[in-house]
Design an enzyme around this catalytic site. Structure first.
Site, mmCIF file in Angstrom:
data_model
loop_
_atom_site.group_PDB
_atom_site.id
_atom_site.type_symbol
_atom_site.label_atom_id
_atom_site.label_comp_id
_atom_site.label_asym_id
_atom_site.label_seq_id
_atom_site.Cartn_x
_atom_site.Cartn_y
_atom_site.Cartn_z
ATOM 1 N N GLU A 104 0.846 -1.192 0.000
ATOM 2 C CA GLU A 104 0.000 0.000 0.000
ATOM 3 C C GLU A 104 0.882 1.243 0.000
ATOM 4 O O GLU A 104 2.019 1.210 0.461
ATOM 5 C CB GLU A 104 -0.870 -0.033 1.276
ATOM 6 C CG GLU A 104 -1.788 1.166 1.432
ATOM 7 C CD GLU A 104 -2.857 0.970 2.512
ATOM 8 O OE1 GLU A 104 -2.739 0.035 3.321
ATOM 9 O OE2 GLU A 104 -3.817 1.759 2.526
ATOM 10 N N ASN A 154 -12.587 -1.005 -0.337
ATOM 11 C CA ASN A 154 -11.886 -1.686 0.752
ATOM 12 C C ASN A 154 -12.487 -1.239 2.079
ATOM 13 O O ASN A 154 -12.784 -0.052 2.271
ATOM 14 C CB ASN A 154 -10.402 -1.280 0.717
ATOM 15 C CG ASN A 154 -9.659 -1.667 1.991
ATOM 16 O OD1 ASN A 154 -9.407 -2.841 2.234
ATOM 17 N ND2 ASN A 154 -9.327 -0.684 2.823
ATOM 18 N N GLU A 155 -12.659 -2.179 2.989
ATOM 19 C CA GLU A 155 -13.179 -1.871 4.332
ATOM 20 C C GLU A 155 -14.313 -0.848 4.239
ATOM 21 O O GLU A 155 -14.264 0.232 4.837
ATOM 22 C CB GLU A 155 -12.061 -1.386 5.263
ATOM 23 C CG GLU A 155 -11.067 -2.490 5.559
ATOM 24 C CD GLU A 155 -10.126 -2.236 6.741
ATOM 25 O OE1 GLU A 155 -10.091 -1.096 7.252
ATOM 26 O OE2 GLU A 155 -9.440 -3.193 7.152
ATOM 27 N N TYR A 178 -6.689 -8.430 12.099
ATOM 28 C CA TYR A 178 -5.356 -8.116 12.616
ATOM 29 C C TYR A 178 -5.222 -8.645 14.035
ATOM 30 O O TYR A 178 -6.170 -8.571 14.829
ATOM 31 C CB TYR A 178 -5.135 -6.595 12.615
ATOM 32 C CG TYR A 178 -4.858 -6.070 11.217
ATOM 33 C CD1 TYR A 178 -3.585 -6.193 10.661
ATOM 34 C CD2 TYR A 178 -5.857 -5.481 10.454
ATOM 35 C CE1 TYR A 178 -3.321 -5.731 9.376
ATOM 36 C CE2 TYR A 178 -5.597 -5.014 9.165
ATOM 37 C CZ TYR A 178 -4.324 -5.146 8.639
ATOM 38 O OH TYR A 178 -4.055 -4.693 7.367
ATOM 39 N N GLU A 190 -6.316 -9.160 4.266
ATOM 40 C CA GLU A 190 -5.404 -8.456 5.190
ATOM 41 C C GLU A 190 -5.358 -9.250 6.488
ATOM 42 O O GLU A 190 -6.403 -9.500 7.096
ATOM 43 C CB GLU A 190 -5.879 -7.026 5.474
ATOM 44 C CG GLU A 190 -5.657 -6.088 4.310
ATOM 45 C CD GLU A 190 -6.055 -4.645 4.592
ATOM 46 O OE1 GLU A 190 -5.912 -4.184 5.736
ATOM 47 O OE2 GLU A 190 -6.531 -4.000 3.638
ATOM 48 N N GLN A 237 2.092 -6.010 5.871
ATOM 49 C CA GLN A 237 2.242 -5.784 4.462
ATOM 50 C C GLN A 237 3.640 -6.238 4.042
ATOM 51 O O GLN A 237 4.469 -6.545 4.885
ATOM 52 C CB GLN A 237 2.028 -4.311 4.148
ATOM 53 C CG GLN A 237 0.619 -3.825 4.527
ATOM 54 C CD GLN A 237 0.307 -2.415 3.995
ATOM 55 O OE1 GLN A 237 1.083 -1.800 3.284
ATOM 56 N NE2 GLN A 237 -0.859 -1.916 4.377
HETATM 57 O O1 AHR Z 1 -2.870 -2.430 6.477
HETATM 58 C C1 AHR Z 1 -3.157 -1.184 7.032
HETATM 59 C C2 AHR Z 1 -4.636 -0.819 6.932
HETATM 60 O O2 AHR Z 1 -5.384 -1.694 7.699
HETATM 61 C C3 AHR Z 1 -5.259 -0.920 5.570
HETATM 62 O O3 AHR Z 1 -5.043 0.200 4.797
HETATM 63 C C4 AHR Z 1 -6.714 -1.038 5.901
HETATM 64 O O4 AHR Z 1 -7.436 -1.747 4.917
HETATM 65 C C5 AHR Z 1 -6.718 -1.729 7.253
HETATM 66 O O5 AHR Z 1 -7.513 -1.064 8.164
#
Ligand code: AHR
Length: 522
Positions: A52, A199-200, A270, A327, A376
């Protein structure tokens, strides 16, 4: 001094030996590989990478420009590209993340010195000279022989802008946009393997409800047209963490017709050591409490996958739609002094153990989970590679990805684990061992094992149909819980060769504390 053992001490010694060997025998764990029950193919894109416009993820991390003193080829840093080639990266996702919903593709095409300078309002408010755009992305993917996943801008873009980007990339014949692409140096259309609408959407992508997004998905996807022989796999932005309502709503509301396709739903998760977004927990210098909580939290991904798949199995019994965890990874507090918008973090043996655990879970659900992208690739969150100007290091996570290469496109075999008493910390416990097995494309039998315990070694007996004689592969471990590579000592955490031979008909693998082992079994 009398050094001869007395009869009493001899008896005590013999008793101790008998007692300890009984204890070892009792604690031996068995991992059984069911090679007679081949499962789904483990799609190589489970090993996908996410890049990104964020911090030093692209600029400095991958792209330094042709005039940089850092050795580069056409602007791409040579050391990073070499390391990524060795990783056999199957897929690259770009340009975001949250950034995708503010990215206007025209800013990133044409002569570099004429591209506009924009502000990355999502990540750190820094300037982006747009030197890395569509052509640079595809050139990188070609260098790595990776498939491409482009994330379209739904949040601040129009259906017309999205359709125009697709036309620019894929149009074969005469059109102003195809000619613009040619004028910018690319004659042939590119193959767009995957394309996402936003996205999101629940957050940075527009703070939408699932219903609202489902309507927008239908609207935008209807106009996301490409030539018949170059139709991307279309991805809808799904939920995160424990959410299932995005999967449910999208499957209920988006029909799959010839002109409107939804081939996959994405999901994000995450892992935070504390589970608290206000104070995530540190990347380094953490205690065993955070070793344990990080691994415990990461395992939750299995419940989220299962809950979403259960809905998919009801609403899409023919399994036409994939579930992409596009992600995932660890997200720690930024180190003091770092730009908080850059999400740069160190990467330790804890990340390596966690990676093995996640990959083992993804293999298990490979039938639906056909893509995942760790967040990432370089310099951001749980990265493969860290750079500091001209210096570069490979993280423990990189090493695990490399050790797992034989699993790309392999056939998953179920495994069952018995005798594992778990890793207990305080009142809670998690499995002590995580495992997965597969037959690789070249017909070899591979086993991956993770010992989650930070201080106890484990012995694991391996069973499968037929006799096993040897195990050969690699081991990654280290002494400290936060062992990591630094620019001054880039090889502190490195895989080592690992070998074991069957004795008396049984193959026992010794796993040091906090370790990942990947072996070929024969
Ligand atoms: O990976 C960092 C961020 O985490 C991404 O931009 C987003 O999609 C997520 O919230």
């Amino acid at each position: 001094m009398n050094v001869r053992p007395s009869l009493f001490s001899l008896l005590v010694y013999v008793g101790f030996v008998l007692f300890t060997s009984a204890a070892i025998a009792e604690t031996t764990i068995t991992v059984e590989v069911h090679s007679d029950q081949p499962g789904a193919t483990i799609h190589r894109n489970i090993y996908g990478q996410f890049m990104e416009h964020l911090g030093r993820g692209i600029y400095e991390g991958v792209w330094v420009g042709e005039d940089s003193k850092i050795p580069n080829k056409n602007g791409y840093r040579k050391d990073v590209v070499k390391a990524l080639k060795a990783l056999e990266v199957p897929l690259l996702r770009w340009p975001g993340g949250c950034f995708a919903d503010e990215y206007h593709w025209r800013d990133g095409v044409g002569p570099r010195d004429q591209r506009p300078v924009t502000i990355n309002t999502t990540w750190g408010g820094v300037s982006d000279d747009n030197a890395f755009g569509t052509h640079e992305f595809f050139e990188l993917a070609e260098m790595l022989d990776a498939e491409v996943y482009i994330n379209g801008n739904l949040g601040t873009g129009t259906p017309r802008e999205m359709a125009a980007w697709l036309e620019y990339m894929t149009a074969e014949g005469e059109s102003t946009l195809a000619n613009l692409r040619r004028a910018n140096g690319r004659d042939k259309p590119w193959k767009v393997d995957y394309f996402a609408i936003g996205n999101e959407a629940w957050g940075c992508g527009g703070t939408m409800t699932p219903d609202y997004y489902a309507n927008l998905y239908k609207h935008y996807a209807t106009f996301a047209k490409t030539p018949e022989n170059n139709r991307p796999i279309m991805i809808a932005s799904g939920g995160h963490t424990e959410q299932t309502e995005w999967t449910q709503t999208l499957l209920e509301q988006v029909p799959n017709t010839w002109s409107l396709r939804m081939n996959a739903i994405s999901h994000h998760y995450y892992t935070l050591p504390t589970g608290d977004w206000d104070k995530h927990g540190r990347a380094l210098a953490f205690g065993e409490n955070e070793w344990f909580s990080t691994l415990k939290n990461t395992l939750r991904i299995e419940e989220f996958i299962k809950a979403n798949i259960a809905i998919m199995d009801k609403l899409d019994p023919e399994k036409k739609v994939g579930f992409y965890v596009d992600e995932w990874g660890t997200w720690y507090d930024v180190e003091p002094g770092d730009n908080p918008g850059f999400l740069y973090q160190q990467n330790t043996i804890r990340d390596a153990v966690l990676t093995g655990m996640n990959l083992n879970i993804f293999h298990q659900y490979a039938e639906r989970v056909q893509m995942t992208n760790i967040a990432q690739m370089v310099n951001v969150l749980q990265a493969m590679i860290l750079t500091d100007k001209e210096k570069m290091l490979l993280t423990p996570t990189y090493h695990v990805f490399k050790m797992y290469i034989p699993f790309q496109d392999a056939t998953a075999y179920p495994v069952s684990i018995s005798g594992d008493k778990g890793y207990r910390f305080g009142e809670e416990s998690i499995p002590g061992i995580s495992a997965s097995a597969a037959k690789s494309k070249d017909g070899k039998l591979w086993l991956a094992l993770v010992n989650t315990h930070p201080s106890e070694a484990k012995s694991v007996s391996i069973a499968t149909a037929g006799k096993l004689r040897t195990a050969k592969g690699q081991l990654l471990t280290s002494a400290a819980m936060d062992a990591h590579n630094t620019f001054d000592s880039p090889e502190s955490v490195q895989p080592k060769e690992y070998k074991a031979k069957a004795k008396d008909g049984s193959l026992i693998l010794d796993l040091p504390a906090k370790s990942v082992v990947v072996v070929e079994l024969k």
